[in-house]
Design an enzyme around this catalytic site. Structure first.
Site, PDB file in Angstrom:
ATOM      1  CG  ASN A 255     -10.857 -23.632  -0.961  1.00  0.00           C
ATOM      2  OD1 ASN A 255     -11.792 -22.985   0.153  1.00  0.00           O
ATOM      3  ND2 ASN A 255      -9.978 -23.999  -0.277  1.00  0.00           N
TER       4      ASN A 255
ATOM      5  CB  CYS B 171      -3.683 -19.681   2.779  1.00  0.00           C
ATOM      6  SG  CYS B 171      -3.728 -18.267   3.925  1.00  0.00           S
ATOM      7  CB  SER B 172      -8.179 -20.625   3.032  1.00  0.00           C
ATOM      8  OG  SER B 172      -7.740 -21.822   2.293  1.00  0.00           O
TER       9      SER B 172
ATOM     10  NE  ARG C 139      -6.057 -20.241  12.793  1.00  0.00           N
ATOM     11  CZ  ARG C 139      -7.494 -20.063  12.211  1.00  0.00           C
ATOM     12  NH1 ARG C 139      -7.916 -20.380  13.413  1.00  0.00           N
ATOM     13  NH2 ARG C 139      -7.103 -19.997  11.270  1.00  0.00           N
TER      14      ARG C 139
END
Lengths: 660, 549
Positions: free
Chosen positions: A250, A338-339, A384
């Site tokens: 990243n 996280c991201s 999701r």
């Protein structure tokens, strides 16, 4: 309705997944919200209802002499195989379902037409059942260190965050805004959980836009503010829940992770939870194993291992355990990301919360936990779980994994949770059902714009109303497992994590235990309560009588009526009383293709009617559990001993075993 | 032989005992002829009493003057003793080794054990074949008791009394015995009262390569079928294995000679294959370093659950023939002392509600394992840590108990006994103070005079104080046939046995206790309510007599 090409097809065959002998003939209906299959068999007229929103994939298979097979896989792990006599009809059903299963506007979803016949007031009350403001108060906030910030009023700073957020008192609006500019999607560090006992906190955010060398003074100040909000510790943990490699990759995109040198007094830690794509394919692989027709033990275990599913569950648990231990044992605050900070972060924070705080292990507290860490913090439910037609690469079983973590914990700590497995299964069902408005959209902002609360009903109120069904009979508020942190062994054993048969094979009743300890104990407890009441009433009456008797002073002894002993009859039903196929593919023992033996064993969810508030009470209305008659027993009953072969479909199995 | 000769150092001070999930205990180690005892001088610490016969293997290692003995038990427990002094350590180790591998059965602990409890019922007489037969004789007259094996002359591994078809005389039985492996002629194992179908068991027929026949055998087997009925012969070996057996004089029934019977081959493993499976499984369970994937891989590689599935499937098939097809069955493998017994006994668990009660299960073990000649002495000589690759050591009985546990898990309310009962039986089969599981068959037990010289396990178990520990609080008599699922998803590792020493069971034990409390409280209230109801009824009747003269 314009998408329904054919509303009704007759002579459709519903194939039992395990037993080809057990096919049922019936009529298939397509409605605006459901696929309904009604069996022809006059005595049962069994109905199978499938919500369009539950449909995951529809597969048309090659036409054979018997007709055109259609395979419908559902998001709640139901699998439906239909054989439609005419290819044309099959095609029409297929095309209709393809469209119906993928709505393009929110207004097409079931929750906008679902009407449980509650008035406006009841609906509003339902939405007020879970109040996050109250939850933060319960944590002990605001206090000297934490305050409610209005910096995100009207979603000005971050559109995927809620408007009301707790931040350290020393974090000024300037710091917050500055920090938000240095974080993916401006998801700045905000409080997820505050641990009253020692002032440690769990904060959450997205990854910093650090690239290879970028810094942000305000972001550094923000982390410092979090540390200072916990006078008991001179450092904070920063937990990046991604595998290190992913986080490093990243950096090339100008994102990345915190450099320990730039932030004062942080301890940085990676915990390798894989990304949504890995998880999606892992689930896919595991479901393929579940779909195998009469697999061998090796097929199953090998397939399970190969799917990696339990390894991922363990990784999520490990993250939660790490955070919980840092907070409770080291008294250190933790920043989790996280991201984007809406998937793995939500998993890790909520598992940690569950371990730390007994409140989240109660029925109401668990709803609060989901409301807080998932709904309010912008977990992208729509993407999701594919509520609206969208990018299939966005779909991933993120909350399913969290729900499974809870189940794994319940297996370890059977007395620690107020709710039972059924509660988890029903929540999972409704995340996909779109019957209630709670899980719609990708953020609080979208939900507000859509006026969800005015137009739909809340699942929490519905679950709360039916809470008697969801109670864990072993839970006791004063039990030793109840208070405090759940302590898992420091080196968690791998065998701790088990395949969740009750979830992933939930529609294969033949694979489930035939008698439910939970249901049995719940019936006992219910009876106990009635007995307590009766006892009180009897004592009262007796006292009165005795007073009267005293006046009469006449003594006579008489034979009393013999007391009836009431026992619990766990009558075994048809499932228990019907053999499966045990001959396998024996050459010398021909006759049967792999079969389950029981007509109802692939029990497809049966629903009484559309208005029934819960389309999936497979467990409640379950005639298969082996103790189904317990709930309607009166304390003095107990004479209904199960008779041999009371199973209703006994004859159906005769001669199945041997045709030669 | 004197035990004292084997005990060079009977006592060592300052020994430290390490066990998983317990704090280390320092104390005095004592060796007696049959026990290893460690007691600390503190009053409240638990003492360790370990039967030498429970010790499967030991390892020793030294760090300076400190010796360490790692003791691996037949019940899979591993404990560690730190012993100061190299010589003491060596002495202790060699004594343990010698004492845990005594050759003579009569030196085993059961011959020395003096019970501290009062015997209410002598277990040696609890399950007499005559009594068992009475349960059937009310329902059928097609069978009789035969004393043909009174002197163990016809079949050394059969009991003196067996149940055979009424119209087959003892002379015919003698002839049939010559035609069956080990003299194990077909005998009745189970009579299904509902439809009169039966399970018989035997050894393999000695057909050999030239297809030998035995008229009496054919007659006997056919005599068990009612007119127009058919039967199934379940051979627990694959066709291939059965065919190979012919070369060694064994074989299987030719359908042409048994026209009313059809043969089914299933493949249940035996001997060292099972033993190796157990060794691998226990190894995997004890290894806590591997990751999640390797755990499943190793569980798979052990094949333990595959064996479970195979045995259960065969038992279910047998039960299905009886109950659903209305067909009688004959079961055998090679000797008819291992897989055969697994199948006949599990089929009874499925079919017969009585065998799901405590006494019924005990009777089943007595009948289908002990009397039926399962060679416990050989099979249970060593457990998962053994190094010797003896063909006769095999966890056949443990697999049976595991299968029962699998059914119990699927029908948690249908068994009168709980998991602890099964674990207790496992322990006593491998090491015990009781004589029940000594010897390989009734003939040996007779010669050893076990009934006179040792105590029966049942004498101890069937005392109310013990029974309480083994009673399933959820039990509700269930008269139905119970059909378990044998799908891989439905079968689980028996944690109570295999992870027993590797994980803390604290929370699970608490849950069990809570369950007991819920049910006991209910029963208590029930009793109270009944008393009050009665009192009230009495008062009301009196009232009634008063007011309406």
């Amino acid at each position: 309705m314009e998408h329904i090409r054919t509303p009704k097809v007759e002579n459709v065959c519903l194939v039992d997944r395990i037993s080809s002998k057990k096919a049922a003939l019936g009529t298939l209906y397509l409605t605006a919200t459901h696929v309904i299959f009604v069996e022809n068999a006059a005595d049962t007229r069994k109905e199978t209802w499938i919500l369009h929103s539950q449909i995951s994939t529809i597969e048309k298979q090659a036409t054979t002499a018997t007709g055109s097979p259609l395979l419908i896989r559902c998001k709640n792990f139901q699998l439906l195989q239909l054989i439609i006599p005419q290819e044309r009809d099959c095609h029409d059903v297929y095309i209709s379902l393809i469209r119906l299963a993928r709505p393009v506007k929110y207004e097409e979803l079931y929750c906008f037409s679902f009407n449980p016949k509650l008035d406006k007031e009841e609906r509003e009350q339902g939405w007020m059942l879970i109040d996050l403001g109250e939850e933060y108060k319960r944590m002990g906030l605001p206090n000297n260190y934490w305050q409610l910030s209005d910096v995100n009023r009207d979603y000005r700073v971050c559109d995927s965050y809620p408007t009301e957020l707790y931040v350290p008192k020393s974090a000024t609006a300037h710091i917050i805004v500055g920090s938000s500019k240095f974080r993916s999607r401006r998801r700045f560090p905000a409080l997820s959980y505050y641990y009253k006992d020692n002032h440690a906190s769990i904060c959450r955010s997205s990854q910093p836009l650090s690239g290879f060398s970028a810094r942000c003074l305000e972001d550094e100040q923000m982390l410092q503010a979090i540390r200072k909000a916990n006078p008991g510790s001179d450092f904070i943990y920063v937990v990046d829940t991604r595998p290190k490699l992913n986080a490093m990759a990243n950096r090339a995109a100008g994102k990345g992770y915190e450099n320990e040198d730039n932030y004062s007094n942080i301890k940085f830690q990676f915990i390798g939870i894989e990304n949504i794509h890995v998880m999606r394919s892992s689930l896919q692989k595991m479901l393929e194993v579940c779909e195998l027709k009469s697999p061998s033990m090796s097929d199953f275990l090998w397939g399970l291992e190969n799917s990696g599913w339990l390894r991922h569950i363990k990784a999520i648990m490990d993250a939660g355990i790490f955070i919980a231990k840092a907070v409770s044992e080291e008294g250190a605050s933790v920043l989790v990301h996280c991201s984007d900070g809406w998937d793995r972060t939500a998993q890790a924070c909520s598992v940690a919360g569950l371990l730390l705080d007994p409140h989240y292990r109660t029925l109401r507290g668990f709803m609060v936990l989901i409301e807080k860490d998932w709904i309010s913090f912008g977990h992208k439910f729509n993407h999701r779980y594919g509520n609206l037609d969208g990018d299939p690469k966005e779909i991933s079983p993120v909350i399913d994994q969290f729900i499974e973590c809870v189940w794994q914990l319940m297996e370890q700590f059977p007395c620690a949770f107020e709710f039972n497995e059924r509660f988890l299964i029903h929540i999972q069902h409704h995340i996909y059902s779109c019957q209630f408005g709670n899980f719609l959209c990708n953020s609080q902002k979208e939900r507000q714009e859509l006026k969800i609360q005015e137009r739909t009903y809340s699942l929490w109120a519905h679950l709360w109303k039916n809470r008697a069904d969801y109670m864990n009979p072993l839970f006791r508020a004063d039990h030793s497992q109840t208070p405090g942190t759940l302590c898992l062994p420091s080196t968690p054993f791998n065998f701790m994590y088990k395949f969740w048969n009750g979830m992933y094979n939930r529609f294969e009743k033949g694979l489930q235990p035939r008698q439910s300890v939970t249901d049995y104990l719940m019936a006992v407890k219910e009876e106990t309560q009635q007995l307590e009441e009766e006892l009180e009433a009897l004592e009262e009456r007796l006292e009165k009588m005795q007073k009267i008797q005293l006046n009469h002073t006449k003594v006579k002894s008489k034979q009393s009526e013999p007391s009836k002993h009431s026992g619990f009859s766990t009558s075994d039903n048809s499932t228990a009383n019907t053999p499966q196929d045990y001959s396998g593919n024996m050459k010398s023992f021909p006759s049967r293709s792999p079969s389950q033996g029981d007509e109802d064993s692939a029990l497809i969810l049966t629903q009484d009617n559309l208005k029934s508030s819960d389309p999936d009470l497979s467990a409640n209305s379950d005639q298969e559990s082996g103790v189904e008659d317990l709930s309607c027993r009166s304390p003095s009953g107990g004479e209904c001993a199960p008779s041999e072969d009371s199973g209703k479909d006994r004859d159906s199995d005769e001669a199945v075993f041997l045709t030669a | 032989m004197e035990f004292a000769e084997l005990i060079k150092t009977p006592r060592v001070d300052n020994v430290v005992l390490h066990r998983p999930f317990y704090p280390a205990v320092e104390g005095t180690l004592c060796l007696t002829g049959h026990h290893l005892i460690l007691s600390s001088r503190q009053d409240n610490t638990e003492e360790l009493w370990l039967l030498h016969s429970n010790i499967d293997a030991i390892d020793k290692r030294f760090v300076g003057p400190l010796g360490t003995i790692i003791i691996k038990c037949k019940d899979f427990r591993i404990i560690q003793l730190d012993i100061p002094g190299m010589e003491e350590c060596l002495n202790i180790a060699s004594s343990i080794e010698a004492l845990s591998t005594l050759d003579s059965i009569t030196l085993m602990y059961p011959f020395f054990y003096r019970p501290m409890f009062e015997v209410i019922e002598d277990g040696w007489h609890s399950f007499l074949p005559e009594q068992e037969f009475e349960l059937y004789s009310s329902a059928t007259s097609e069978w009789r008791l035969s004393y043909v094996n009174k002197e163990f002359a016809v079949c050394p591994s059969y009991p003196p009394i067996v149940i055979v078809p009424k119209y087959i005389d003892d002379e015919a039985l003698r002839k049939v015995a010559m035609f069956r492996h080990g003299g194990r002629f077909p005998v009745l194992s189970y009579y299904h009262k509902k439809n009169g179908m039966v399970i018989m068991r035997s050894g393999q027929p000695l057909t050999g390569t030239n297809g030998r026949r035995c008229k009496e055998d054919e007659k006997l087997i056919n005599a068990t079928l009612r007119p127009g009925k058919r039967g199934y012969i379940i051979d627990t070996r694959s066709l291939n294995v059965a065919q190979q057996a012919r070369a060694k004089g064994g074989g299987f029934e030719q359908e042409a000679h048994y026209p009313q019977w059809r043969r089914i081959h299933k493949s249940i493993e035996r001997y060292h294959i099972l033993q190796e499976s157990l060794i691998k499984l226990v190894e995997a369970c004890n290894d806590q370093t591997h990751n999640m994937d390797r755990w499943l891989g190793r569980l798979e590689a052990s094949n333990w659950l595959t064996h479970i599935k195979e045995i259960l499937t065969t038992a279910c098939l047998a039960a299905q023939c009886i109950d659903r097809e209305g067909a009688s069955i004959l079961i055998h493998g090679t000797e008819g002392t291992d897989s055969t017994l697994q199948v006949t006994s599990l089929a009874q668990i499925i079919l017969e509600p009585r065998s799901r009660t405590i006494r019924g299960f005990e009777a089943l073990i007595e009948r289908e394992w002990l009397q039926a000649g399962h060679p416990f002495q050989q099979r249970c000589a060593q457990s998962a840590y053994c190094n010797s690759k003896q063909k006769w050591e095999s966890p056949v009985f443990l697999l049976f108990l595991d299968c029962v546990w699998q059914i119990l898990r699927q029908f948690p309310c249908s068994f009168e006994f709980n998991e602890n009962f099964l674990i207790m039986l496992f322990e006593h089969a491998y090491a015990s103070q009781f004589g029940t599981f000594l010897g390989n068959n009734e003939s040996e037990r007779c010669k050893l005079k076990l009934q006179q010289k040792t105590m029966s396990l049942w004498s101890w178990v069937n005392r109310p104080s013990e029974l309480r520990k083994f009673t399933n609080p959820l039990f509700e008599a269930n008269n139905l046939v119970i059909w378990p699922s044998v799908a891989p998803q439905s079968l689980q590792l028996w944690e109570g046995i295999f992870l027993r020493w590797n994980r803390s069971s604290k929370y699970l034990d608490e849950a069990y206790e809570e369950m007991v409390n819920i049910i006991e409280y209910n029963k208590e209230l029930q009793a109270k309510v009944n008393v009050l109801r009665r009192q009230l009824a009495e008062l009301e009747t009196e009232d009634g007599t008063q007011e309406s003269p």
